[in-house]
Design an enzyme around this catalytic site. Structure first.
Site, PDB file in Angstrom:
ATOM      1  N   ASP A 177       0.794  -1.429   0.122  1.00 44.49           N
ATOM      2  CA  ASP A 177      -0.259  -0.213  -0.013  1.00 44.49           C
ATOM      3  C   ASP A 177       0.648   1.485  -0.139  1.00 44.49           C
ATOM      4  OD1 ASP A 177      -3.133  -0.367   1.981  1.00 44.49           O
ATOM      5  OD2 ASP A 177      -1.501  -1.653   1.435  1.00 44.49           O
ATOM      6  N   GLU A 296      -6.367 -12.234  12.129  1.00 46.73           N
ATOM      7  CA  GLU A 296      -6.563 -11.509  12.185  1.00 46.73           C
ATOM      8  C   GLU A 296      -7.612 -11.511  11.027  1.00 46.73           C
ATOM      9  OE1 GLU A 296      -4.160 -11.845   8.708  1.00 46.73           O
ATOM     10  OE2 GLU A 296      -4.055 -12.224  10.490  1.00 46.73           O
ATOM     11  N   ASP A 329      -6.018 -10.847  -2.168  1.00 46.96           N
ATOM     12  CA  ASP A 329      -6.746 -11.390  -0.984  1.00 46.96           C
ATOM     13  C   ASP A 329      -8.032 -11.500  -0.763  1.00 46.96           C
ATOM     14  OD1 ASP A 329      -6.003  -8.653   0.358  1.00 46.96           O
ATOM     15  OD2 ASP A 329      -5.780  -9.854   2.135  1.00 46.96           O
ATOM     16  N   GLU A 511     -11.191   2.652  -0.336  1.00 47.36           N
ATOM     17  CA  GLU A 511     -10.443   1.244  -0.808  1.00 47.36           C
ATOM     18  C   GLU A 511     -10.201   0.769  -2.329  1.00 47.36           C
ATOM     19  OE1 GLU A 511      -9.436  -3.000   0.570  1.00 47.36           O
ATOM     20  OE2 GLU A 511     -11.224  -2.298   1.719  1.00 47.36           O
TER      21      GLU A 511
END
Length: 568
Positions: A177, A296, A329, A511
């Site tokens: 990112d 997570e 992902d 995003e």
């Protein structure tokens, strides 16, 4: 904890990987001193031993952790792993085991009493009357974090300098990112902050032997798409070519991490991130040191593995983790049947984007080694050329595009994806391959809102119909390098229009974006749509400068010699 589960052909060490050794009770005071970038020996042959860190939440308080995640105490599985334990996690877990069977035990109250919640990043306090460019400039301070010290038992890893987080649920820095965020910081004149982020990544390499997925303990077992060489190139555009030599030790360590084990492989074998093919050529794959559910996303992973009956759960977990390392992902690219997550086989795939990025790393190392005073014993230019030849031999589909290769079944994918443009972005494509790839992409992936990620609808977020800012920039920049300016402009302007339309309606950047005409945010994935948003901000500024509107003034970019130039 099992670490040695592997596919046929994988060569594994029987020892637990150094980044994942459980070291209960160690505090962050044992970190390398913040701000020190140790000068590693040039051409370091192995990855440095990583610094000790606290255990990940699933290891620090395992029974409590599983109870919270299995019980879906929070809508987002990432939420709990970011909580701060208020005392020794072992004592918290012991108290949970002593109390949880008692009548009237309230799990949520127990968590609230023993942990401090980490709120999401808030970006909604910005004035509503700003134009898009001004809005982004006002966003940067709200996304900046400074964590050169963290409390004991936190899952957060300290960094010596301030950094920009993506936003929303993403309260930490992320590797790939950050390159796209840094592009925007430079455009906004925030060159000091961009340099500080680069130094943070150099620190992570020096401290842990690689750049983790993000600065969390539970991300240390993997990395993300290797954009460090692009970050160095970006900084060279600000300061000059001496930057290449400054970060040469870290570039070499980064390369050692991704290539670890390659020298000992026989044809048909794999180890960690490397695979040696039958013809002797070496290409890379995504990998994770652990083969357990991601903390997570623990419940998501255990449910996915429970659907699989023909292979060990540990293998599924590693493929899910490797998919997270890929940044995509998840996507049909990693799925054996192209549709169902339970068929994931990421570690069997040699991705075209990963190998293009490593080619750029090799070219950058060659450029850094050519600087006055540099001492290098490896011929990185030759290694880059070998990789280019392997890509042309194994990752080029004669139908006219670059694709992924399954090294276990020895089959080349027939799927056209946005990753096909990475060889153009890295400067390794021939003019003919670039032209044919552009034509294929135009026919297959061009949408009203920009470049589609794939042409397959699976419900996964890295598939149709979503468009992602980093892939738009890879496409635009890569196409422009090869004179495909018209297609680059079409992609850039269409995506920019999508960003502007959603901004006009909701006054935020998100995003990912749906690429149909309704200018909606994207869907799919394991969590709700996030706003902020770091890489969208950066790419939007780059596109505004390339294709300016009425109120935008484009500044001429400073030209620097790029590592791929010598290979064209």
């Amino acid at each position: 904890m099992p670490y040695a589960t592997a596919r046929s052909g994988d060569v594994m060490s029987s020892a637990a990987p150094p980044c994942c050794t459980s070291l209960l009770g160690l505090s962050l005071s044992m970190f390398v001193a913040p701000g020190t970038l140790t000068a590693a020996p040039l051409d370091a042959p192995v990855v440095n031993a990583p610094a000790p860190t606290p255990p990940t939440p699933d290891l620090a308080y395992p029974e409590l952790f599983q109870a919270v995640q299995r019980g879906e105490l929070f809508d987002d599985q990432k939420h709990f792993v970011d909580f701060l334990p208020l005392r020794d996690p072992a004592l918290i877990n012991a108290d949970y085991l002593a109390q949880h069977d008692h009548p009237g035990f309230d799990l949520r109250k127990f968590v609230d009493a023993n942990f401090e919640e980490s709120p999401p990043v808030q970006t909604d306090a910005i004035r509503q009357d700003t134009a898009l460019r001004e809005h982004i400039d006002l966003l940067w301070p709200k996304l900046v974090r400074s964590q050169n010290h963290v409390p004991p038992h936190s899952s957060l890893l300290a960094l010596p300098h301030p950094y920009v987080v993506p936003g929303g649920r993403f309260r930490e820095v992320y590797y790939w990112d950050s390159y796209f965020t840094m592009l925007g910081l430079v455009k906004s004149g925030e060159t000091t902050l961009s340099r500080q982020m680069l130094d943070n990544f150099a620190y992570l390499i020096d401290t842990y032997g690689h750049i983790p997925n993000g600065n969390r303990t539970y991300y240390l077992s993997r990395s993300q798409p290797p954009f460090f060489s692009y970050m160095v190139e970006l900084q060279a555009g600000v300061e000059g070519e001496a930057v290449y030599q400054r970060y040469l030790p870290q570039l070499q360590k980064e390369y050692a991490y991704w290539m670890q084990g390659s020298d000992d492989l026989q044809p048909g074998q794999a180890a960690r991130h490397v695979v040696r093919l039958a013809d002797g050529s070496v290409l890379n794959r995504y990998w994770d040191e652990r083969d357990t559910p991601r903390p997570e996303a623990w419940l998501h992973d255990t449910r996915t593995a429970a659907e699989v009956t023909d292979r060990p759960a540990a293998e599924v977990y590693r493929d899910l983790r490797a998919g997270a390392e890929s940044g995509w992902d998840y996507t049909s690219r990693w799925l054996a049947d192209g549709q169902n997550l339970r068929t994931i086989r990421t570690t069997a795939i040699l991705p075209i984007d990963l190998n293009s990025l490593l080619y750029h790393l090799e070219r950058t190392l060659a450029l850094a080694c050519a600087q006055p005073g540099a001492e290098c014993t490896r011929d990185y230019a030759a290694l880059a050329q070998q990789r280019k030849q392997a890509i042309d031999a194994h990752l080029w589909n004669t139908a006219g595009y670059y694709a992924d290769y399954d090294w276990q079944t020895r089959t080349l994918s027939n799927q056209v994806t946005a990753a096909a443009l990475y060889p153009l972005f890295a400067g390794l494509a021939s003019d003919d391959h670039a032209k044919r790839t552009a034509s294929t992409v135009r026919k297959t992936l061009l949408r009203p809102g920009g470049l589609a990620t794939t042409a397959v609808k699976t419900g996964q977020q890295w598939d149709e119909p979503n468009g992602w800012a980093p892939l738009q920039w890879v496409a635009v920049d890569g196409l422009r390098r090869y004179g495909e300016d018209a297609l680059a402009r079409t992609i850039g302007e269409r995506f920019l229009a999508q960003v502007q339309a959603l901004f006009a309606r909701e006054h935020k950047l998100v995003e990912k974006y749906g690429l149909e005409t309704d200018a909606a945010g994207g869907g799919g994935g394991e969590y709700a749509l996030q706003d902020g948003f770091g890489w969208t901000n950066g790419v939007t500024l780059m596109l505004l400068n390339l294709y300016p509107g009425k109120d935008t003034k484009a500044a001429p970019a400073k030209r620097v010699r790029k590592p791929e130039a010598a290979a064209r």
